[in-house]
Design a protein around this motif. Structure first.
Motif, PDB file in Angstrom:
ATOM      1  N   GLU A  43       0.826  -1.211   0.000  1.00 14.18           N
ATOM      2  CA  GLU A  43       0.000   0.000   0.000  1.00 14.18           C
ATOM      3  C   GLU A  43       0.868   1.272   0.000  1.00 14.18           C
ATOM      4  OE1 GLU A  43      -3.415  -0.279   2.561  1.00 14.18           O
ATOM      5  OE2 GLU A  43      -4.413   0.972   1.068  1.00 14.18           O
ATOM      6  N   ILE A  44       1.913   1.270   0.798  1.00 12.42           N
ATOM      7  CA  ILE A  44       2.763   2.472   0.856  1.00 12.42           C
ATOM      8  C   ILE A  44       3.499   2.666  -0.479  1.00 12.42           C
ATOM      9  CG2 ILE A  44       4.687   3.645   2.011  1.00 12.42           C
ATOM     10  CD1 ILE A  44       3.952   2.266   4.573  1.00 12.42           C
ATOM     11  N   LYS A  45       3.861   1.553  -1.118  1.00  8.29           N
ATOM     12  CA  LYS A  45       4.594   1.660  -2.392  1.00  8.29           C
ATOM     13  C   LYS A  45       3.789   2.399  -3.470  1.00  8.29           C
ATOM     14  CE  LYS A  45       7.197  -1.746  -4.166  1.00  8.29           C
ATOM     15  NZ  LYS A  45       7.511  -3.173  -4.423  1.00  8.29           N
ATOM     16  N   ARG A  49       3.422  10.228  -1.687  1.00  5.42           N
ATOM     17  CA  ARG A  49       3.952  10.990  -0.565  1.00  5.42           C
ATOM     18  C   ARG A  49       3.341  10.490   0.733  1.00  5.42           C
ATOM     19  NH1 ARG A  49       5.854  16.740  -0.359  1.00  5.42           N
ATOM     20  NH2 ARG A  49       5.995  16.460  -2.591  1.00  5.42           N
ATOM     21  N   ILE A  50       4.144  10.526   1.803  1.00  7.26           N
ATOM     22  CA  ILE A  50       3.630  10.123   3.115  1.00  7.26           C
ATOM     23  C   ILE A  50       3.430  11.381   3.961  1.00  7.26           C
ATOM     24  CG2 ILE A  50       4.210   8.919   5.275  1.00  7.26           C
ATOM     25  CD1 ILE A  50       5.766   6.880   3.595  1.00  7.26           C
ATOM     26  N   LEU A  72      16.384   6.459   3.229  1.00  6.66           N
ATOM     27  CA  LEU A  72      16.528   5.026   2.941  1.00  6.66           C
ATOM     28  C   LEU A  72      15.590   4.566   1.837  1.00  6.66           C
ATOM     29  CD1 LEU A  72      16.799   3.471   6.535  1.00  6.66           C
ATOM     30  CD2 LEU A  72      18.615   4.310   5.070  1.00  6.66           C
ATOM     31  N   ALA A  73      14.327   5.016   1.886  1.00  9.78           N
ATOM     32  CA  ALA A  73      13.324   4.467   0.968  1.00  9.78           C
ATOM     33  C   ALA A  73      12.957   5.429  -0.163  1.00  9.78           C
ATOM     34  CB  ALA A  73      12.073   4.077   1.744  1.00  9.78           C
ATOM     35  N   HIS A  74      13.531   6.616  -0.155  1.00  8.60           N
ATOM     36  CA  HIS A  74      13.324   7.615  -1.219  1.00  8.60           C
ATOM     37  C   HIS A  74      11.843   7.958  -1.422  1.00  8.60           C
ATOM     38  CE1 HIS A  74      17.415   6.258  -3.129  1.00  8.60           C
ATOM     39  NE2 HIS A  74      17.510   6.587  -1.871  1.00  8.60           N
ATOM     40  N   ILE A  75      11.117   8.080  -0.339  1.00  7.53           N
ATOM     41  CA  ILE A  75       9.712   8.505  -0.427  1.00  7.53           C
ATOM     42  C   ILE A  75       9.607   9.878   0.240  1.00  7.53           C
ATOM     43  CG2 ILE A  75       7.305   7.952   0.165  1.00  7.53           C
ATOM     44  CD1 ILE A  75       8.216   5.055   0.597  1.00  7.53           C
ATOM     45  N   PRO A  76       9.025  10.869  -0.455  1.00  7.24           N
ATOM     46  CA  PRO A  76       8.884  12.184   0.177  1.00  7.24           C
ATOM     47  C   PRO A  76       7.895  12.137   1.348  1.00  7.24           C
ATOM     48  CG  PRO A  76       8.242  12.262  -2.150  1.00  7.24           C
ATOM     49  CD  PRO A  76       8.487  10.830  -1.812  1.00  7.24           C
ATOM     50  N   PHE A  97      -0.363   8.754   1.629  1.00  6.14           N
ATOM     51  CA  PHE A  97      -0.478   7.705   2.640  1.00  6.14           C
ATOM     52  C   PHE A  97      -0.227   8.384   3.983  1.00  6.14           C
ATOM     53  CE2 PHE A  97       0.845   4.370   5.480  1.00  6.14           C
ATOM     54  CZ  PHE A  97      -0.045   3.339   5.174  1.00  6.14           C
ATOM     55  N   PHE A  98      -1.040   8.069   4.963  1.00  5.15           N
ATOM     56  CA  PHE A  98      -0.936   8.731   6.263  1.00  5.15           C
ATOM     57  C   PHE A  98      -0.361   7.823   7.335  1.00  5.15           C
ATOM     58  CE2 PHE A  98      -3.734  11.471   4.031  1.00  5.15           C
ATOM     59  CZ  PHE A  98      -3.441  12.726   4.538  1.00  5.15           C
ATOM     60  N   ILE A  99       0.567   8.388   8.112  1.00  4.13           N
ATOM     61  CA  ILE A  99       1.069   7.651   9.282  1.00  4.13           C
ATOM     62  C   ILE A  99       0.732   8.456  10.530  1.00  4.13           C
ATOM     63  CG2 ILE A  99       3.084   6.720  10.478  1.00  4.13           C
ATOM     64  CD1 ILE A  99       4.441   6.265   7.820  1.00  4.13           C
TER      65      ILE A  99
END
Ligand code: M6R
Length: 357
Positions: A43-45, A49-50, A72-76, A97-99
């Motif tokens: 899902e995150i992939k 953006r997170i 590490l994961a290159h996600i903004p 995606f929300f954390i």
């Protein structure tokens, strides 16, 4: 129960190496790799953006998490205070995606933000210490902190646990995306547990420093750059929350843009120095405040430390240095509160879980 400990906070700080090791164990898969569930990764992939949403200490852990996910994961990643997000939603990307980071899983501000996110049908993850908590139930995914109950109002082991779980999430995503690794996460986290043990066993040294430098002060500053700035934010919250010393944190480079006007004869300034590429700049800032009368203290990683002057922390991977540095600052807060005869575990005006907006 706090057993032989005088305070829950002291017990909870001491538990941190064990919590770290427990998290490593809980998140190690059958292949011996650090991993989070595959559905979560999938899902995150898909997200562009997170958005990390949290309050207080959890918000500070969010900044460290952002750096880890981006590097590490290159996600903004963007980080928001829940109380700001709920009433002024930023312009979002099409696939967010929300954390939600929340020790208790019950914080009203964070919950309100999650309600809004759910209304818009966006995918979410709650990282929490409490299984079955409201934010865990209402998000699509949950990762547990496995820190054990945190009773002291001042959050300590939950903060280090949050950063550790975020590091594992970032590592998991890195591997899934086929990005080359720059260090061995499992090994480094193990080393860090041992380094924290060392810091905790020398806690009386920190007590001596607090007696000497913070005994009678009404204010104090924490400064640092990059990861150290995020730790400075957390360190300042911890110190003000339980010792009532008015403490502010500043990105060291910002001092000269205004804050330095506050420095007087004897003002305590605690500098955090871990990373090579900022060490000399932060040293420069220490000289600037010293020249204006500040009483300076430095907490530094061995490779950038001045032996004999600084509180020296063993070398660890720079991106993970908040995990070790913060423990020194937790001890500073603890002893400052203790020496003032204050209620360490239950500071005035505060509740463990803030269930009103
Ligand atoms: O349970 P949460 O992580 O959502 O709580 C958020 C804040 O209320 C909490 O971290 C607070 O800032 C602590 N008292 C800090 O030590």
């Amino acid at each position: 129960e706090k057993g032989t400990y005088p305070h829950f906070m002291l017990k909870e700080m001491d538990e941190q190496p064990a919590v770290l090791r427990r998290i490593i164990k809980e998140y190690t898969n059958e292949a011996g790799e650090l991993a989070v569930p595959q559905e979560l990764i999938a899902e995150i992939k898909q997200a562009e953006r997170i958005y990390v949403v949290a309050c207080g200490t959890s918000y500070h852990a969010g900044w460290v998490g952002k750096e880890l996910l981006e590097s590490l994961a290159h996600i903004p990643v963007e980080v928001f205070l829940a109380s700001e997000f709920s009433y002024n939603q930023p312009l979002l990307v099409e696939k967010p995606f929300f954390i939600f980071l929340t020790q208790s899983g019950e914080t009203a501000d964070s919950r309100q933000a999650l309600v809004k996110v759910n209304e818009q049908n966006y995918p979410s993850l709650t990282i929490t210490n409490v299984k079955g908590s409201t934010l865990s139930r209402e998000a699509n995914h949950t990762l547990l902190l496995h820190a054990g109950p945190e009773i002291a109002v001042a959050s300590t082991k939950a903060y280090t646990a949050q950063m550790t779980v975020m590091a594992i999430l970032a590592e998991s995503l890195r591997r899934e995306k086929g990005i080359e690794k720059s260090f061995d996460m499992a090994h480094e986290l193990g080393v860090i547990a041992t380094v924290i043990e060392g810091i905790l066993s020398d806690k009386e040294d920190i007590h001596e420093i607090v007696k000497k430098e913070l005994a009678d002060t009404r204010n104090a500053f924490y400064i640092g750059r990059h990861m150290d700035y995020y730790v400075a934010m957390e360190a300042a919250l911890k110190l003000k929350e339980i010792s009532y010393i008015q403490t502010e944190s500043f990105a060291a480079g910002e001092l000269k843009h205004g804050t330095i006007a506050l420095i007087e004869e004897g003002t305590p300034v605690i500098a955090l120095i871990n990373e090579d590429n900022v060490a000399s700049h932060t040293r420069g800032n220490i000289q600037e405040v010293k020249a204006r009368g500040a009483r300076t203290m430095v907490v530094a990683m061995e490779k950038n430390a001045i032996e004999g002057d600084d509180v020296v922390i063993s070398n660890v991977e720079e991106m993970l240095s908040p995990l070790t540095t913060v423990v020194v600052t937790q001890l500073i807060a603890y002893y400052a509160s203790l020496d003032r005869g204050l209620d360490v575990d239950k500071p005035r005006n505060l509740a463990k879980s803030v269930t009103v907006e």
